[in-house]
Design a protein around this motif. Structure first.
Motif, PDB file in Angstrom:
ATOM      1  N   LEU A 108      40.429  30.139  42.101  1.00  0.00           N
ATOM      2  CA  LEU A 108      41.261  30.927  43.018  1.00  0.00           C
ATOM      3  C   LEU A 108      42.488  30.190  43.541  1.00  0.00           C
ATOM      4  O   LEU A 108      43.378  30.806  44.115  1.00  0.00           O
ATOM      5  CB  LEU A 108      40.404  31.403  44.194  1.00  0.00           C
ATOM      6  N   LEU A 149      41.552  25.724  52.878  1.00  0.00           N
ATOM      7  CA  LEU A 149      42.524  26.818  52.913  1.00  0.00           C
ATOM      8  C   LEU A 149      43.185  26.911  54.285  1.00  0.00           C
ATOM      9  O   LEU A 149      44.390  27.125  54.388  1.00  0.00           O
ATOM     10  CB  LEU A 149      41.839  28.154  52.599  1.00  0.00           C
ATOM     11  N   PRO A 179      37.175  38.652  31.983  1.00  0.00           N
ATOM     12  CA  PRO A 179      38.550  38.585  32.461  1.00  0.00           C
ATOM     13  C   PRO A 179      39.266  37.353  31.940  1.00  0.00           C
ATOM     14  O   PRO A 179      38.668  36.295  31.770  1.00  0.00           O
ATOM     15  CB  PRO A 179      38.400  38.531  33.984  1.00  0.00           C
ATOM     16  N   THR A 197      49.523  42.591  39.471  1.00  0.00           N
ATOM     17  CA  THR A 197      49.441  41.193  39.087  1.00  0.00           C
ATOM     18  C   THR A 197      48.008  40.930  38.669  1.00  0.00           C
ATOM     19  O   THR A 197      47.119  41.686  39.008  1.00  0.00           O
ATOM     20  CB  THR A 197      49.797  40.258  40.251  1.00  0.00           C
ATOM     21  N   PHE A 198      47.808  39.858  37.940  1.00  0.00           N
ATOM     22  CA  PHE A 198      46.461  39.580  37.458  1.00  0.00           C
ATOM     23  C   PHE A 198      46.031  38.197  37.878  1.00  0.00           C
ATOM     24  O   PHE A 198      46.842  37.297  38.034  1.00  0.00           O
ATOM     25  CB  PHE A 198      46.393  39.762  35.944  1.00  0.00           C
ATOM     26  N   GLY A 199      44.730  38.075  38.039  1.00  0.00           N
ATOM     27  CA  GLY A 199      44.175  36.892  38.676  1.00  0.00           C
ATOM     28  C   GLY A 199      43.944  35.719  37.746  1.00  0.00           C
ATOM     29  O   GLY A 199      44.332  35.727  36.578  1.00  0.00           O
ATOM     30  N   PRO A 200      43.300  34.696  38.267  1.00  0.00           N
ATOM     31  CA  PRO A 200      43.117  33.446  37.547  1.00  0.00           C
ATOM     32  C   PRO A 200      41.862  33.418  36.671  1.00  0.00           C
ATOM     33  O   PRO A 200      41.683  32.469  35.920  1.00  0.00           O
ATOM     34  CB  PRO A 200      42.978  32.428  38.671  1.00  0.00           C
ATOM     35  N   ALA A 201      40.990  34.444  36.767  1.00  0.00           N
ATOM     36  CA  ALA A 201      39.721  34.456  36.035  1.00  0.00           C
ATOM     37  C   ALA A 201      39.013  33.120  36.221  1.00  0.00           C
ATOM     38  O   ALA A 201      38.852  32.661  37.338  1.00  0.00           O
ATOM     39  CB  ALA A 201      39.951  34.784  34.565  1.00  0.00           C
ATOM     40  N   ALA A 218      45.344  31.959  42.027  1.00  0.00           N
ATOM     41  CA  ALA A 218      45.515  33.400  42.235  1.00  0.00           C
ATOM     42  C   ALA A 218      46.979  33.677  42.579  1.00  0.00           C
ATOM     43  O   ALA A 218      47.634  32.850  43.196  1.00  0.00           O
ATOM     44  CB  ALA A 218      44.612  33.866  43.374  1.00  0.00           C
ATOM     45  N   PRO A 219      47.490  34.824  42.164  1.00  0.00           N
ATOM     46  CA  PRO A 219      48.881  35.133  42.492  1.00  0.00           C
ATOM     47  C   PRO A 219      49.070  35.328  43.994  1.00  0.00           C
ATOM     48  O   PRO A 219      48.228  35.908  44.655  1.00  0.00           O
ATOM     49  CB  PRO A 219      49.139  36.447  41.746  1.00  0.00           C
ATOM     50  N   PHE A 220      50.148  34.784  44.486  1.00  0.00           N
ATOM     51  CA  PHE A 220      50.556  35.055  45.856  1.00  0.00           C
ATOM     52  C   PHE A 220      51.569  36.193  45.758  1.00  0.00           C
ATOM     53  O   PHE A 220      52.681  36.005  45.264  1.00  0.00           O
ATOM     54  CB  PHE A 220      51.177  33.802  46.460  1.00  0.00           C
ATOM     55  N   SER A 221      51.166  37.393  46.173  1.00  0.00           N
ATOM     56  CA  SER A 221      52.010  38.575  45.968  1.00  0.00           C
ATOM     57  C   SER A 221      52.916  38.809  47.167  1.00  0.00           C
ATOM     58  O   SER A 221      52.451  38.852  48.300  1.00  0.00           O
ATOM     59  CB  SER A 221      51.151  39.816  45.759  1.00  0.00           C
ATOM     60  N   ILE A 222      54.176  38.971  46.874  1.00  0.00           N
ATOM     61  CA  ILE A 222      55.152  39.201  47.935  1.00  0.00           C
ATOM     62  C   ILE A 222      55.857  40.518  47.657  1.00  0.00           C
ATOM     63  O   ILE A 222      56.522  40.655  46.639  1.00  0.00           O
ATOM     64  CB  ILE A 222      56.172  38.042  47.984  1.00  0.00           C
ATOM     65  N   ARG A 238      35.754  24.624  51.184  1.00  0.00           N
ATOM     66  CA  ARG A 238      36.896  25.321  50.582  1.00  0.00           C
ATOM     67  C   ARG A 238      37.657  26.120  51.644  1.00  0.00           C
ATOM     68  O   ARG A 238      38.876  26.113  51.679  1.00  0.00           O
ATOM     69  CB  ARG A 238      36.399  26.231  49.452  1.00  0.00           C
TER      70      ARG A 238
END
Lengths: 417, 445
Positions: free
Chosen positions: A174, A226, A138, A166-170, A177-181, A222
């Protein structure tokens, strides 16, 4: 089954070695100098500093170049689409974009990007990461890379507004990572609920205290970070930015109504709040049927909010710091099919750049009357290299994957000149 | 012999000498001067073993059963014999082989159900592997052919990774930077699947067969050790070569170990082939031998691992250093998978949700966003957004029972005095919700 098709990206091992030595020797000093000399066409010479933020306007489904930024009225393939005069002599936009035509002096229209992917999923992956999709390897998406390179404190650095993929951070982790709205108002309601329940987070943390004291584990650390980030998020400008009702009536009117317009306004407010990357998605561009009516509607949804973004960014003095990228997974065919639609056409994948150090009022590359690229073409990786350059990120930058393999930020791309 | 002496003897046997896994690890830990964590308490053991073997936390009844008869070895044997063991392990392996999405032509669930049946009858793992690599038939009725259907051109890479612990992926574009694999290895190994033919039979049903061909010498596939197939039954030969190789046994042992221990002997387990990176090579070789001797029975290997003291180490150890983790002197924390989380919530709240609710929950927890990135891992991967969603969930059912029932059903223990005091001012539902989000619940420990 076919043989694997990746032979063309092969490098002989001696070639790879030479290239690495080259990169090591040249370092970043070379990078800055060399590019400054070559970039005078696309990048404004007078531009000071690099873009700090990036806004992607993602046209989900694959936007027709014919009905947006590369219309050809009066030709066999052009269809009934008429054009509108822009402020730039010699450049015409499709009639559905009258407001954007007034901003043509800020736009660089790239007409010769060629992609190898004609499938939605694979094309979306390529135009989000700059790499073709390979199972088991990825790649980080543009938003994750920019979030990684320009980290924010306490707020998510990679936000996507809309319903598309959307695609992640590979391997970048994390945090990016995209915050999807899906919609700003829905998301705002969720945050309001969280604010009402801060006692809950407090109780969760107190009830975890004895367990935490006994354990030393990165995963635990972690998760506690968060929880803390979530607890403090209401005190950052992030949530306030989603509350578009707080915007003046004048500005709201400028953006107009509708889901995309509201997402654009929220996106603008998020950038203003200090986020380095926002993607706003407009779905519906997969116009296999009834292409002309559908693209007219889509342009109508697009034209006003985008134009509002240009104006408000300029009014706030943010346009020079904000790179705007308009693109989708591919363009559409010259052929108009029996359903009056246009099909997938990765051979021409339209891209428009604006803001930041981009010098507008120009088009790059050209298509001929039959809709094919005329002359030289650019790879998708070149678009990514251009974006990184405009953001002040070395297009030759190397990352190390979680398996320890070195890898390049772009798939061998060079900034478009 | 006095009663006192025999107790001490039994204790010594149980804690240090008798189990072959512990014998091997004890030497390794001693020479690395690693401090070993205590044995976990009974409450922790019941919870951990249920999560690992049957995929959910114990019910209050199960917890009581064990408390009445706290014989750990018998408890493990009893769990491994349950249908829930076959079901849980089928989900674990299917996720590794097929990913999490169910969007291609392949029928992921059919493969999983087939696997569950195999595991229920303790079919040897090498035979399972053989069916996946060389299977022929219709995808709508034949579970294992969906593996080849899912991976298409990429099947060779997947076989190397999943069954041999070899990551050929890097050799796809260039020679592997560290390992010996070349692009030519990649190309020739992938060729084992180049005669596969996929024919549409009807909607949702694809027939997987092999073409007969007499290819040029140059088009022949090649095993990773340089050998060539002798017949044109390429996939069958590949399957045989794979399951007979030493790497197959090591890979099976290491992946199974990883599932239970949260840390591979070679880590990440996708690269088990790199034996020089094993943290305890003798253990890897012993488990590989054991697997072969026991005809690749997952049940036997799971029992062996879970009855060891190594598996029963406490996760609570404030002196943890990297070596302690690498040599299994302390048990790591493992985040619950979405499947474990769902089944555990249902168990705690005594709900009987249907399969579609479960699918929806699992999908939303995996998140579309990260599908692309996901390899099977015990790494903690929650994002800020997922945590936000969890924290703002509204619709929780009411709780019938007292404070002790909340702790027993969610955490398999009674509350501590401090926690009793903390919870006094909150409703029972609020406490249940908070415990559901607490670190102690969302991690297996």
């Amino acid at each position: 089954m076919n043989q694997p098709r990746f032979a063309n990206s092969a490098m002989h091992s001696s070639g790879r070695h030479q290239r690495r030595t080259f990169i090591r020797q040249m370092g970043s000093g070379f990078f800055g100098l060399a590019l400054l000399h070559r970039r005078e066409h696309l990048f404004a010479a007078e531009a000071t500093g690099q873009a700090k933020r990036c806004l992607v306007l993602w046209m989900d489904g694959g936007p027709s170049q014919w009905e947006t930024f590369d219309p050809k009225p009066g030709t066999e393939r052009g269809g009934p689409t008429k054009v509108v005069q822009t402020r730039t002599p010699g450049i015409h936009f499709a009639e559905g974009l009258p407001r954007m035509a007034l901003h043509s002096e800020s736009l660089a229209v790239i007409r010769n990007v060629r992609s190898p992917e004609g499938d939605h999923q694979r094309g979306t992956y390529l135009l989000h990461t700059g790499y073709r999709q390979i199972p088991g390897f990825p790649r980080p998406s543009l938003g994750s890379i920019i979030s990684h390179e320009q980290p924010t404190k306490q707020m998510p650095g990679h936000v996507a507004l809309g319903n598309g993929a959307t695609f992640g951070p590979a391997y970048l982790g994390l945090d990016h990572a995209p915050f999807s709205i899906r919609s700003a108002s829905e998301s705002l309601a969720t945050f309001r609920r969280l604010q009402q329940r801060r006692g809950r987070i407090e109780l969760v943390r107190s009830l975890s205290a004895e367990f935490d004291a006994l354990h030393q584990d990165d995963a635990l650390r972690r998760r506690n970070q968060l929880l803390q980030q979530l607890d403090q998020l209401p005190e950052t400008p992030f949530i306030d930015a989603l509350d578009i009702a707080k915007e003046s009536a004048r500005t709201r009117n400028l953006f107009g109504e509708g889901e995309f317009a509201e997402s654009c306004l929220a996106g603008f407010r998020l950038l203003k709040a200090g986020l380095p990357f926002v993607e706003v998605q407009l779905s519906g561009w997969d116009t296999h049927t009834d292409n002309f009516r559908q693209t007219r509607d889509l342009c109508q949804q697009l034209d006003r909010p985008w134009s509002a973004i240009m104006e408000t960014l300029a009014a706030e003095g943010m346009l020079q710091e904000t790179l705007i990228v308009w693109m989708g997974e591919f363009g559409r065919t010259p052929r108009i099919n029996a359903q009056n639609g246009r099909d997938h056409y990765p051979d021409v994948t339209p891209v428009v750049l604006a803001g930041g150090p981009i010098r507008g009022g120009r088009s790059i590359g050209a298509t001929n009357e039959t809709g094919a690229v005329d002359g030289e073409s650019h790879a998708v990786a070149d678009v990514f290299a251009t974006i990184f350059w405009a953001m002040g990120i070395d297009p030759q930058r190397q990352f190390t994957t979680e398996f320890g393999a070195p890898t390049q930020i772009t798939d061998g791309g060079n900034p478009i000149g | 012999m006095s009663a006192m002496v025999s107790v001490v003897l039994a204790w010594t046997m149980a804690t240090s000498g008798d189990h072959p896994v512990d014998r091997i690890l004890k030497d390794a830990q001693a020479s690395a001067r690693v401090a070993v964590a205590e044995r976990c308490d009974d409450d922790t053991f019941v919870r951990r073993s249920c999560l690992d073997l049957i995929g959910r936390i114990p019910t209050e009844d199960e917890w009581r059963q064990f408390r009445d008869q706290p014989d750990r070895s018998r408890w493990i044997e009893q769990l491994v014999a349950r249908p829930a063991f076959a079901q849980h392990m089928s989900e674990v392996w299917t996720a590794a082989w097929m990913g999490f999405a169910n969007d291609g032509q392949a029928d992921r669930e059919l493969l999983r159900m087939w696997l569950q049946d195999q595991l229920q009858s303790d079919v040897p793992f090498d035979r399972i592997g053989q069916s996946l690599i060389a299977g022929r038939g219709d995808s709508a009725v034949n579970g294992p052919v969906n593996f080849v259907l899912q991976h298409g051109d990429d099947a060779g890479v997947q076989v190397a990774r999943q069954f041999l612990g070899v990551r050929l992926d890097c050799a796809r574009c260039h020679d592997h930077p560290f390992a010996n694999w070349t692009q030519d290895d990649f190309a020739k190994f992938s060729r084992f699947f180049s005669l596969v033919e996929m024919t549409d039979i009807s909607r949702g049903n694809i027939r997987v067969t092999d073409r007969l061909a007499e290819p040029d010498e140059a088009d022949m596939p090649r095993f990773l050790n340089g050998g060539r197939p002798q017949t044109s039954q390429w996939r069958s030969e590949l399957a045989l070569w794979t399951i007979r190789s030493r790497s197959f046994a090591r890979n099976f042992a290491n992946r199974t170990w990883y599932h239970f221990m949260g840390q591979g002997i070679v880590d990440p387990p996708d690269e088990t082939h790199s034996v020089q990176q094993a943290s305890c090579r003798p253990l890897l070789e012993f488990l590989a031998d054991y697997s072969r001797r026991h005809e690749f029975s997952i049940r036997d290997l799971a029992t062996l691992i879970c009855t060891s003291e190594a598996y029963q180490r406490s996760s609570a150890d404030p002196i943890t250093d990297d070596n302690a983790v690498l040599l299994f002197a302390v048990h790591p924390l493992k985040p619950l998978t979405p499947e474990q989380l769902f089944d555990s919530i249902a168990t705690a709240y005594q709900l009987k949700p249907d399969a579609s609710e479960r699918r929806e929950f699992v999908q939303s927890h995996r998140g579309n966003v990260l599908d692309q990135d996901f390899v099977l891992t015990w790494k903690y991967r929650e994002t800020c957004q997922q945590l936000l969603d969890r924290m703002t969930t509204d619709s929780l059912p009411t709780w019938s029972g007292d404070l002790d029932s909340v702790f027993l059903r969610l955490l398999s223990r009674h509350p501590t005095p401090a926690q009793r005091e903390l919870c006094r001012t909150h409703s029972i539902e609020t406490v249940a919700f908070a415990l559901l989000q607490s670190n102690e619940f969302v991690f297996s420990h």
